[in-house]
Structure formats: C-alpha cells, structure tokens
Design a protein around this motif. Sequence first.
Motif, mmCIF file in Angstrom:
data_model
loop_
_atom_site.group_PDB
_atom_site.id
_atom_site.type_symbol
_atom_site.label_atom_id
_atom_site.label_comp_id
_atom_site.label_asym_id
_atom_site.label_seq_id
_atom_site.Cartn_x
_atom_site.Cartn_y
_atom_site.Cartn_z
ATOM 1 N N TYR A 57 0.834 -1.194 0.000
ATOM 2 C CA TYR A 57 0.000 0.000 0.000
ATOM 3 C C TYR A 57 0.870 1.246 0.000
ATOM 4 O O TYR A 57 1.854 1.322 0.738
ATOM 5 C CB TYR A 57 -0.889 0.023 1.249
ATOM 6 C CG TYR A 57 -1.854 -1.121 1.341
ATOM 7 C CD1 TYR A 57 -2.737 -1.394 0.291
ATOM 8 C CD2 TYR A 57 -1.907 -1.931 2.468
ATOM 9 C CE1 TYR A 57 -3.640 -2.439 0.370
ATOM 10 C CE2 TYR A 57 -2.815 -2.984 2.564
ATOM 11 C CZ TYR A 57 -3.672 -3.229 1.506
ATOM 12 O OH TYR A 57 -4.564 -4.263 1.593
ATOM 13 N N CYS A 58 0.485 2.234 -0.812
ATOM 14 C CA CYS A 58 1.150 3.539 -0.778
ATOM 15 C C CYS A 58 0.966 4.102 0.629
ATOM 16 O O CYS A 58 -0.126 4.035 1.198
ATOM 17 C CB CYS A 58 0.508 4.466 -1.808
ATOM 18 S SG CYS A 58 0.949 6.208 -1.603
ATOM 19 N N SER A 59 2.034 4.657 1.203
ATOM 20 C CA SER A 59 1.947 5.127 2.586
ATOM 21 C C SER A 59 1.043 6.355 2.713
ATOM 22 O O SER A 59 0.677 6.740 3.812
ATOM 23 C CB SER A 59 3.343 5.435 3.122
ATOM 24 O OG SER A 59 3.920 6.474 2.362
ATOM 25 N N GLN A 60 0.674 6.965 1.577
ATOM 26 C CA GLN A 60 -0.226 8.116 1.656
ATOM 27 C C GLN A 60 -1.657 7.769 1.271
ATOM 28 O O GLN A 60 -2.584 7.962 2.036
ATOM 29 C CB GLN A 60 0.309 9.246 0.781
ATOM 30 C CG GLN A 60 1.607 9.798 1.352
ATOM 31 C CD GLN A 60 2.102 11.021 0.601
ATOM 32 O OE1 GLN A 60 1.400 11.624 -0.201
ATOM 33 N NE2 GLN A 60 3.339 11.389 0.853
ATOM 34 N N CYS A 61 -1.849 7.235 0.048
ATOM 35 C CA CYS A 61 -3.226 7.035 -0.445
ATOM 36 C C CYS A 61 -3.711 5.600 -0.347
ATOM 37 O O CYS A 61 -4.870 5.320 -0.654
ATOM 38 C CB CYS A 61 -3.342 7.523 -1.880
ATOM 39 S SG CYS A 61 -2.521 6.456 -3.076
ATOM 40 N N CYS A 62 -2.825 4.688 0.065
ATOM 41 C CA CYS A 62 -3.176 3.264 0.232
ATOM 42 C C CYS A 62 -3.432 2.525 -1.078
ATOM 43 O O CYS A 62 -3.918 1.393 -1.059
ATOM 44 C CB CYS A 62 -4.370 3.060 1.154
ATOM 45 S SG CYS A 62 -4.108 3.678 2.812
ATOM 46 N N THR A 63 -3.120 3.138 -2.232
ATOM 47 C CA THR A 63 -3.281 2.373 -3.464
ATOM 48 C C THR A 63 -2.175 1.322 -3.523
ATOM 49 O O THR A 63 -1.230 1.356 -2.728
ATOM 50 C CB THR A 63 -3.241 3.270 -4.719
ATOM 51 O OG1 THR A 63 -3.737 2.495 -5.836
ATOM 52 C CG2 THR A 63 -1.841 3.761 -5.050
ATOM 53 N N LEU A 64 -2.290 0.379 -4.435
ATOM 54 C CA LEU A 64 -1.260 -0.646 -4.551
ATOM 55 C C LEU A 64 -0.109 -0.111 -5.398
ATOM 56 O O LEU A 64 -0.323 0.456 -6.460
ATOM 57 C CB LEU A 64 -1.848 -1.907 -5.190
ATOM 58 C CG LEU A 64 -2.933 -2.589 -4.363
ATOM 59 C CD1 LEU A 64 -3.606 -3.695 -5.160
ATOM 60 C CD2 LEU A 64 -2.372 -3.128 -3.058
ATOM 61 N N ILE A 69 5.883 5.499 -1.839
ATOM 62 C CA ILE A 69 4.843 6.467 -2.190
ATOM 63 C C ILE A 69 4.546 6.308 -3.674
ATOM 64 O O ILE A 69 5.466 6.279 -4.496
ATOM 65 C CB ILE A 69 5.301 7.906 -1.869
ATOM 66 C CG1 ILE A 69 5.561 8.036 -0.355
ATOM 67 C CG2 ILE A 69 4.263 8.925 -2.306
ATOM 68 C CD1 ILE A 69 6.119 9.375 0.059
ATOM 69 N N CYS A 70 3.289 6.195 -4.041
ATOM 70 C CA CYS A 70 2.912 5.918 -5.433
ATOM 71 C C CYS A 70 3.202 7.130 -6.339
ATOM 72 O O CYS A 70 3.352 8.249 -5.849
ATOM 73 C CB CYS A 70 1.440 5.522 -5.507
ATOM 74 S SG CYS A 70 0.318 6.922 -5.429
ATOM 75 N N PRO A 71 3.274 6.917 -7.657
ATOM 76 C CA PRO A 71 3.594 8.016 -8.575
ATOM 77 C C PRO A 71 2.606 9.186 -8.508
ATOM 78 O O PRO A 71 3.004 10.332 -8.677
ATOM 79 C CB PRO A 71 3.533 7.349 -9.951
ATOM 80 C CG PRO A 71 3.751 5.891 -9.695
ATOM 81 C CD PRO A 71 3.167 5.624 -8.346
ATOM 82 N N ILE A 72 1.346 8.906 -8.221
ATOM 83 C CA ILE A 72 0.348 9.984 -8.155
ATOM 84 C C ILE A 72 0.613 10.864 -6.933
ATOM 85 O O ILE A 72 0.631 12.091 -7.025
ATOM 86 C CB ILE A 72 -1.090 9.403 -8.121
ATOM 87 C CG1 ILE A 72 -1.399 8.675 -9.435
ATOM 88 C CG2 ILE A 72 -2.117 10.505 -7.865
ATOM 89 C CD1 ILE A 72 -2.699 7.901 -9.452
ATOM 90 N N CYS A 73 0.840 10.242 -5.791
ATOM 91 C CA CYS A 73 1.117 11.019 -4.575
ATOM 92 C C CYS A 73 2.454 11.760 -4.670
ATOM 93 O O CYS A 73 2.636 12.799 -4.055
ATOM 94 C CB CYS A 73 1.125 10.106 -3.348
ATOM 95 S SG CYS A 73 -0.508 9.504 -2.907
ATOM 96 N N ARG A 74 3.377 11.200 -5.462
ATOM 97 C CA ARG A 74 4.685 11.848 -5.590
ATOM 98 C C ARG A 74 4.662 13.033 -6.546
ATOM 99 O O ARG A 74 5.559 13.870 -6.544
ATOM 100 C CB ARG A 74 5.713 10.813 -6.083
ATOM 101 C CG ARG A 74 6.633 10.326 -4.973
ATOM 102 C CD ARG A 74 7.741 9.461 -5.523
ATOM 103 N NE ARG A 74 7.227 8.264 -6.136
ATOM 104 C CZ ARG A 74 7.589 7.819 -7.337
ATOM 105 N NH1 ARG A 74 8.456 8.485 -8.055
ATOM 106 N NH2 ARG A 74 7.075 6.716 -7.820
HETATM 107 ZN ZN ZN Z 1 -0.384 7.192 -3.238
#
Ligand code: ZN
Length: 198
Positions: A57-64, A69-74
């Motif tokens: 899980y992304c540590s911010q948005c919980c997506t896989l 941290i996922c590319p969207i949150c980054r």
């Molecule tokens: Zn994310």
Amino acid sequence: MDYYSNQISRLIEELSRLPGIGAKSAARLAFHLIHMPAEEVKRLAEVMVEARENVKYCSQCCTLTDQEICPICRNESRDHKTIMVVENTRDLAAYEKTGKYNGVYHVLHGAISPMLGIGPGDIKLKELIERLEGDVDEVIVATNSSLEGETTAMYISKLIKPIGTKVSRIASGVPVGGDLEYIDEVTLLRALEGRTEL
Ligand code: ZN
C-alpha cells in the motif's frame, strides 16, 4: 479428476481457486499453460511471485504500488488538497484514464457491508481521517452506487463533517449498482463535475 496426472490435477485445482475461474476454465488454462513454451510459463510465474512480494500500500493514499509512495502522490503538479475516495485501485485507474482529474486519491480497499460483516475498521478509513490533519480542501466520495458504496459514503460524510473539511459525493450519473471500472469516461467525468456537497 484422477484421469489427469496428479500434477495437472493440482494445477487445475490451484487455478480454480482464483475468482471467476470455474472448473472448466481452470482446466482450459491448465492445458494452455502446459502447452506454452517453458520460458514463457517461467516468466509468468516469476512476475506473479514478484508482484505479490513487492506490491504494497502507498503510505499516503493506500493504493497498490511497488514504491513507498505511489507516482500519483509523488507528483507535485497534482492538487494534493483534493482527495477522491474510491473503493479499490481499479476504480482509481478508471478515473486516471479520463486524464481530467488532477487531485489525489484515497483507496479504501472495500466498502462497509453489514451483510458481509465488513465494518469501518476493515477498510482504510482510519488512514483517510489521518490525512485530513494535513491541508485538505475537499474530499470527493466516489464509492460505487451500490448499497455498500452508499453506506460507506454516508459513514464518511458523518466522520468528516465534524472536522470541517468539505465532503462531496459524485453525481449518480453512475448507474445504481454500477462498478466504476466498467463505466465510460464521459459518464465518470459528468459524475465528477455534477458532484454535490454532503
Ligand atoms: Zn499514493
């Protein structure tokens, strides 16, 4: 199934555990795999094992994602003050495909369902509330328009209102019971634009 060799039977049995794969499909896939070049089967198995081991899980948005941290949150050019709440990563992908949403997401990994015994503690709600301690202008609830999705939306609204953050719900241009991932982009965008405050 003992007319198959033990290994084929085992392969069929394992495949039939997957969602949407009945006994017939499992047998078809098993024989397909056995006839594939050994190298290709090996690659497929490796990709599955690697994905299972590395995706978290992304540590911010919980997506896989396979990163912390996922590319969207980054992505700094996205609007981090607008959070769209979706039930799963496939729904996130549906909105991403429209290319018109510039906020960030929060993935719940499920919806509240008293019937199935899924309560608020079983989905990523606590993580959402924690994010609201930061600077957030609006939470857009884009759960499905099923009973579970609506129940979850109501719950989120009640949870967030006392915090004072604006909460809105996507318009019901999305057909009742419709899974977001199967809905066309125009309908998704209309639902987003027509959202109403909860
Ligand atoms: Zn994310």
